[in-house]
Design a protein around this motif. Sequence first.
Motif, PDB file in Angstrom:
ATOM      1  N   ARG A 119      -8.506   7.949  -4.867  1.00 32.89           N
ATOM      2  CA  ARG A 119      -9.320   6.813  -5.358  1.00 32.89           C
ATOM      3  C   ARG A 119      -8.670   5.485  -4.991  1.00 32.89           C
ATOM      4  O   ARG A 119      -9.352   4.533  -4.589  1.00 32.89           O
ATOM      5  N   TYR A 120      -7.334   5.419  -5.123  1.00 34.00           N
ATOM      6  CA  TYR A 120      -6.644   4.185  -4.750  1.00 34.00           C
ATOM      7  C   TYR A 120      -6.806   3.902  -3.263  1.00 34.00           C
ATOM      8  O   TYR A 120      -7.120   2.762  -2.860  1.00 34.00           O
ATOM      9  N   THR A 147       0.833  -1.212   0.000  1.00 40.01           N
ATOM     10  CA  THR A 147       0.000   0.000   0.000  1.00 40.01           C
ATOM     11  C   THR A 147       0.863   1.254   0.000  1.00 40.01           C
ATOM     12  O   THR A 147       0.599   2.215  -0.731  1.00 40.01           O
ATOM     13  N   SER A 180       1.128   3.969  -2.984  1.00 41.19           N
ATOM     14  CA  SER A 180       0.809   5.355  -2.623  1.00 41.19           C
ATOM     15  C   SER A 180       1.947   6.291  -3.000  1.00 41.19           C
ATOM     16  O   SER A 180       1.719   7.412  -3.492  1.00 41.19           O
ATOM     17  N   ASN A 190     -10.149   2.433  -2.235  1.00 39.53           N
ATOM     18  CA  ASN A 190     -10.264   0.982  -2.423  1.00 39.53           C
ATOM     19  C   ASN A 190      -9.579   0.225  -1.287  1.00 39.53           C
ATOM     20  O   ASN A 190     -10.052  -0.832  -0.866  1.00 39.53           O
ATOM     21  N   PHE A 226       1.866   6.867  -6.782  1.00 42.37           N
ATOM     22  CA  PHE A 226       0.816   7.804  -7.187  1.00 42.37           C
ATOM     23  C   PHE A 226       1.123   9.230  -6.753  1.00 42.37           C
ATOM     24  O   PHE A 226       0.781  10.190  -7.454  1.00 42.37           O
TER      25      PHE A 226
END
Length: 658
Positions: free
Chosen positions: A500-501, A428, A432, A504, A435
Amino acid sequence: MRRRPESSSTAPDTSAKKSSGTSKTDEEAKLNHGIQIRTARRSGFTWLTLFAVIVYSSWAVYQYQYENLPVPLTAEQAGKRGFSEVAAMKHVKALTELGPHTIGSDAIELALQYVLAELENIKKTAHWEVDVEVDLFHVNVGATRLDSGMFVDRTIIYSDLDHIVLRMLPKYAPEARENAILVSSHIDTVFSTEGAGDCSSCVSVMLELARGISQWAHGFKNAVIFLFNTGEEEGLSGAHSFITQHPWSTTIRMAIDLEAMGIGGKSAIFQAGPHPLAVETFASVAKYPSGNIIFQDIFSSGVINSATDFQVYREVAGLSGLDFVYADHGAVYHTKNDKLKLLKSGSLQHLGENMLAFLLQIATSSHLSKANATVDDIQSSHDTAVYYDILGQYMVIYRQRFANMLHSSVILQSLLIWTTSLLMGGSTAAVSLAFSCLSNILMWIFSISFSVLAAFILPLISSSPLPYLSIPWLVLGLFAAPAFLGALTGQHLGYLVLKRYLSNVYAKRKQLSPAIQADLIKLETERWLFKAGSLQWLVLLVVGTYYKIGSSYLALVWLVPPAFAYGLLEATLTPGRLPKPLKLATLWMGLAIPILASAGQFIKLTTVIIGLSVRFIRHPGGTPEWLPSVGLSLFIAAVICLTLVYLLSYIHLSGICV
C-alpha cells in the motif's frame, strides 16, 4: 511554378505524432505484457515444489549427518589394536543384566567386580613394553560445592565410594607418568533403570578402548588414565572424590568425559575447552567427527538443567578437554526403558573409533602440558574454539579471535551496503525498510501465537500430554504447521502494508500505466521482504559477536550466501531501475549452503528437546502439562521464522495469499 499545399507539408508531422503515440503505447503494452507473463509463471505449484525440496533436503542432511553410523566390527576384524563394537556390546549386556546398580547396592559391587576382572585381563594381555596399573580406590568421606550448574550453591556430602582406576604408560619412559590424559565415565545408575545408555554404553567403550590402547602405549609420551567412578548420579561425587583425593589426579593435564542423555546414536562433543588443543586434535584425526558448539552454548546458558562429571574436571581441577554425549532416545533417559534393545547398531563403533584415534594422537603429543592453562586466562584471551561438523564427515574449527574478526568484517561490509542503498534510495527506501521489518515482526508474533496456542490446546484434546514422545514427527503437524501458517499470515499482512505504501509512491509516476505500476509494486515489495530476511540474520550476527557466542556462526551462514546470491543475480544500487521478479536461482543458490550446514543441527536439537520434555511429566502436579509443549513450540516457531523467511518472501506473488 506551383506551390505545395500546406496540408502536404503538415502531413508528415501528424503521421509522426501518431506513430510516436502508437510506439509509446506499444512499448508500455509490451512492458506490461512481459511483466504479466513472468509473474504468471509464479504458480502455487512452483513454491510448493520448492518447499517440498527444501524439506526433503533438510531431512536428507539430517539422515546422513546423524543416522549414518559405521558398521560394527568383530574382535577378529578389529584386531588386537582396533576397536570392536561386538566385543564392547558383551560388556553392555553383562552390566545391564545386573539390573539397576545404585550406590550402596549389591549390584554396584558386582558391576565393580566385573570391570575389575576385565581390567586384570587387559593387564595380562598388554604389550610387554606397556606398564599397566590397576587401582581399586576407596573414598571414606568428602564434600563438594560447585559454582554453577544444577548443583550450584549446594553442599553435597558423600562417603564410602569405590572407584576403579587404570593407568597405562610406556615402561621405558618414566617421565610419561607426570603428564596424563584422563578418560572418565560412571558405573552407577539411578534406581529405576539398568542403564544401558547411562552409562553402561560408555563404560563398555572404555573397556574396549583400554584393551586396544594397551597394545599401543609403548610409544606414548604421556600416560592414559581410565577412571570408572561411582557416585555420578549422586551429585557428581565420584569425579570430585577422585580429582581431590587420588594421588594420580595431580598428573592429569586433560580430561575426557563420556556421558549419555539417552541411548545410542552418534556420541557428539557436548562441551569442549576452554583450551582448544583437545578439540583441534580430535577434529584432525577423528574418523567420524561429530560435535557442535550450539549444544555447548545451550548447556552453558542453563536451559538444560543437567550436569556431567566434566563440570568437576573443569571447575574444580581447572582442566580442559572434551565432553561426549549420547542423545538418541532422550525420552528413556533415567527411566526403566533405558534398555539394551534400544542401543542402535554402530553407536559404540562410532565413539570407539573416534576416541581410539584421538587418544593415539594426543598421547604421543609433546604439547599436552599447554592444555593445562587456567580457564580464566584462556577465556580472557579469546582463545577458545568455535567448532561444528559438516555432515558428520568434516569438522570446521577456528579460534574465537578469528571468529570476532571474520564476523566484524562481514558486519561492517553489510552495514556499508545497507547505508549506501538507503542513501541512494532516499526516504522511500528507508520507509520501505521499516515496513519490511514490520512484516518480520508480524511474522514472529503470528508464528509464535499460532504454535503456542496449539501447545495450550494439546493437553485438552489428547489423552497424553506429550503424544509426540513416541512419534517425534507428530510435531510437524502439531506445532510446525501452525507456526508456518502463522509466519505466512504475519508476513503477508506486512506485505499488504508495504504494498500500500509503495502504491502511493508509484502513483506519482505518471509515465507508467496503472497495470504496469501494480505489477512493479508487487515485485518491489517481494524484494524488500527478501532483504529484510537477511537483515534479521545481520542483527543476530551483531548480537552474537558482541557477546562472543560461538554458535553465532549460524547467523553468518544464513546471512552471507543469500546476500551473495542476491547481489550476484538481483541487486542494483541504481534507484531508477525497475524491479524484476525474484529469481528462483537466487533462492537455490542462497539456501543451499545454509541447509547443508545447519538443517541437521536444527532437526537434532528438536529431537533432543522432545526427549528432554519427558522430565516435566515425571512428577505430576509439579509443572503444568502444557509447559514442555510450549517450550518446544517456541523453538519450532523460531526455527521456521529464521530459516524460511527467504522462502516466505517468494510466496506472495503466487496468488495463494490473495
